[in-house]
Design a protein around this motif. Sequence first.
Motif, PDB file in Angstrom:
ATOM      1  N   LEU A  24       0.837  -1.207   0.000  1.00  0.00           N
ATOM      2  CA  LEU A  24       0.000   0.000   0.000  1.00  0.00           C
ATOM      3  C   LEU A  24       0.871   1.257   0.000  1.00  0.00           C
ATOM      4  CD1 LEU A  24      -2.826  -0.945   2.534  1.00  0.00           C
ATOM      5  CD2 LEU A  24      -2.986  -0.831   0.044  1.00  0.00           C
ATOM      6  N   ILE A  25       2.012   1.177   0.688  1.00  0.00           N
ATOM      7  CA  ILE A  25       2.911   2.332   0.764  1.00  0.00           C
ATOM      8  C   ILE A  25       3.590   2.594  -0.575  1.00  0.00           C
ATOM      9  CG2 ILE A  25       5.046   3.205   1.811  1.00  0.00           C
ATOM     10  CD1 ILE A  25       4.240   1.721   4.375  1.00  0.00           C
ATOM     11  N   ILE A  26       4.106   1.533  -1.201  1.00  0.00           N
ATOM     12  CA  ILE A  26       4.840   1.711  -2.464  1.00  0.00           C
ATOM     13  C   ILE A  26       3.911   1.740  -3.681  1.00  0.00           C
ATOM     14  CG2 ILE A  26       6.900   0.647  -1.502  1.00  0.00           C
ATOM     15  CD1 ILE A  26       6.241  -1.897  -3.038  1.00  0.00           C
ATOM     16  N   LYS A  27       2.620   1.426  -3.461  1.00  0.00           N
ATOM     17  CA  LYS A  27       1.610   1.443  -4.533  1.00  0.00           C
ATOM     18  C   LYS A  27       1.980   0.518  -5.687  1.00  0.00           C
ATOM     19  CE  LYS A  27      -0.014   6.153  -3.598  1.00  0.00           C
ATOM     20  NZ  LYS A  27       0.876   6.460  -2.474  1.00  0.00           N
ATOM     21  N   ASP A  28       2.545  -0.612  -5.349  1.00  0.00           N
ATOM     22  CA  ASP A  28       2.914  -1.608  -6.358  1.00  0.00           C
ATOM     23  C   ASP A  28       3.141  -2.937  -5.653  1.00  0.00           C
ATOM     24  OD1 ASP A  28       3.550  -2.810  -8.742  1.00  0.00           O
ATOM     25  OD2 ASP A  28       5.422  -1.712  -9.058  1.00  0.00           O
ATOM     26  N   PHE A  29       3.301  -3.983  -6.445  1.00  0.00           N
ATOM     27  CA  PHE A  29       3.598  -5.294  -5.877  1.00  0.00           C
ATOM     28  C   PHE A  29       5.057  -5.357  -5.434  1.00  0.00           C
ATOM     29  CE2 PHE A  29       0.013  -6.247  -8.687  1.00  0.00           C
ATOM     30  CZ  PHE A  29      -0.766  -7.071  -7.882  1.00  0.00           C
ATOM     31  N   ARG A  30       5.316  -6.012  -4.308  1.00  0.00           N
ATOM     32  CA  ARG A  30       6.686  -6.330  -3.937  1.00  0.00           C
ATOM     33  C   ARG A  30       7.223  -7.330  -4.958  1.00  0.00           C
ATOM     34  NH1 ARG A  30       8.940  -5.470   0.927  1.00  0.00           N
ATOM     35  NH2 ARG A  30       9.980  -7.506   0.826  1.00  0.00           N
ATOM     36  N   SER A  31       8.530  -7.315  -5.156  1.00  0.00           N
ATOM     37  CA  SER A  31       9.127  -8.130  -6.220  1.00  0.00           C
ATOM     38  C   SER A  31       8.951  -9.618  -6.005  1.00  0.00           C
ATOM     39  CB  SER A  31      10.618  -7.805  -6.352  1.00  0.00           C
ATOM     40  OG  SER A  31      11.293  -8.021  -5.120  1.00  0.00           O
ATOM     41  N   GLU A  32       8.816 -10.062  -4.737  1.00  0.00           N
ATOM     42  CA  GLU A  32       8.616 -11.490  -4.520  1.00  0.00           C
ATOM     43  C   GLU A  32       7.144 -11.881  -4.606  1.00  0.00           C
ATOM     44  OE1 GLU A  32       8.616 -10.054  -0.127  1.00  0.00           O
ATOM     45  OE2 GLU A  32       9.202  -9.349  -2.126  1.00  0.00           O
ATOM     46  N   ILE A  33       6.249 -10.915  -4.506  1.00  0.00           N
ATOM     47  CA  ILE A  33       4.823 -11.206  -4.624  1.00  0.00           C
ATOM     48  C   ILE A  33       4.424 -11.362  -6.085  1.00  0.00           C
ATOM     49  CG2 ILE A  33       2.489 -10.367  -4.163  1.00  0.00           C
ATOM     50  CD1 ILE A  33       3.990 -11.241  -1.670  1.00  0.00           C
ATOM     51  N   LEU A  34       4.960 -10.499  -6.938  1.00  0.00           N
ATOM     52  CA  LEU A  34       4.683 -10.585  -8.367  1.00  0.00           C
ATOM     53  C   LEU A  34       5.908 -10.108  -9.129  1.00  0.00           C
ATOM     54  CD1 LEU A  34       2.058 -11.361 -10.023  1.00  0.00           C
ATOM     55  CD2 LEU A  34       1.892  -8.909 -10.515  1.00  0.00           C
ATOM     56  N   SER A  35       6.361 -10.918 -10.076  1.00  0.00           N
ATOM     57  CA  SER A  35       7.510 -10.547 -10.900  1.00  0.00           C
ATOM     58  C   SER A  35       7.101  -9.435 -11.867  1.00  0.00           C
ATOM     59  CB  SER A  35       7.996 -11.768 -11.690  1.00  0.00           C
ATOM     60  OG  SER A  35       7.126 -12.022 -12.786  1.00  0.00           O
ATOM     61  N   PRO A  36       8.030  -8.877 -12.635  1.00  0.00           N
ATOM     62  CA  PRO A  36       7.649  -7.854 -13.632  1.00  0.00           C
ATOM     63  C   PRO A  36       6.641  -8.339 -14.675  1.00  0.00           C
ATOM     64  CG  PRO A  36      10.004  -7.768 -13.223  1.00  0.00           C
ATOM     65  CD  PRO A  36       9.498  -8.980 -12.489  1.00  0.00           C
ATOM     66  N   PHE A  37       6.457  -9.638 -14.752  1.00  0.00           N
ATOM     67  CA  PHE A  37       5.428 -10.197 -15.630  1.00  0.00           C
ATOM     68  C   PHE A  37       4.237 -10.657 -14.792  1.00  0.00           C
ATOM     69  CE2 PHE A  37       3.402 -14.015 -17.365  1.00  0.00           C
ATOM     70  CZ  PHE A  37       2.990 -13.544 -18.596  1.00  0.00           C
TER      71      PHE A  37
END
Length: 273
Positions: A24-37
């Motif tokens: 919620l803070i970074i307004k994006d997925f963490r890298s281990e939660i979802l890859s760039p794809f």
Amino acid sequence: MEGLIKLGRLFYGIGIVALGVHQLIIKDFRSEILSPFPAWAHQYPVFSILTSIVLILAGIIISGIVTIKFIDTKKVCLYLGFGFLAAFIVSHLPFIFIFNTDKTNATQIWINAIEELTYSGGAFVLAGSYSMNKSESKFDAFLEKLIPVGRIFYSLLMLLFGVSHFLFAEFVSTMVPKWLPGTMFWTYFVGVALICSGISIIFKLWIKPISLLLALMLLLFVLFFHIQDAIANPTVGGGNEIVRGLIALLFCGIALVIALTNDSKKKLLTETI
């Protein structure tokens, strides 16, 4: 013993909540939660926000901080484990083998993927700490069959971390607290301990004492490394160092539950919340 299992659930739940809050803070997925794809999932914050809300709610329920009578906590664990596993299969694996063109960061990409698998394994491990219920659907029955592999998913990350202590010894040694003498010794010692723990948990060799020692070691990491790092860098990456400390606590919680629900000399704890 029952109290330690509840503590393990608490640690895991807090870690899951931290993942959701950080997204919620970074307004994006963490890298281990979802890859760039897939890329489109990162372009629209609504997807990471909704995922974050689910993680926060699931973490609160699993932690035991809040008890909701009409919610089956075991099913929450099973569905959460499936969600992480699905993301590993449909996001991380395609990115690793098909869409990643920058091979220089291959190691970190694999670590991200295995971390997601560890979150999944932890959820299945925790599901196994609840009493067996008659499955209401074939899907629930399928998910229950994944409970035994939870500890294997978890062990893969311990093995990976352990091997990294030898492959990247110079870098890892910089993480050893400066007040602790013999940094290289501790780097290799922890590497051996992690590898032995992973093997022990996979093959159920002295699994209870080894898992308890692993939980203690991970807790010490939180106390003597992660807390200091979080205090020194509280705002870096939107508070990522704080989250990393809580993730280490999550790993500690999984080890606790593994130790107390996989002891062949004792019956599986069937206490439910």
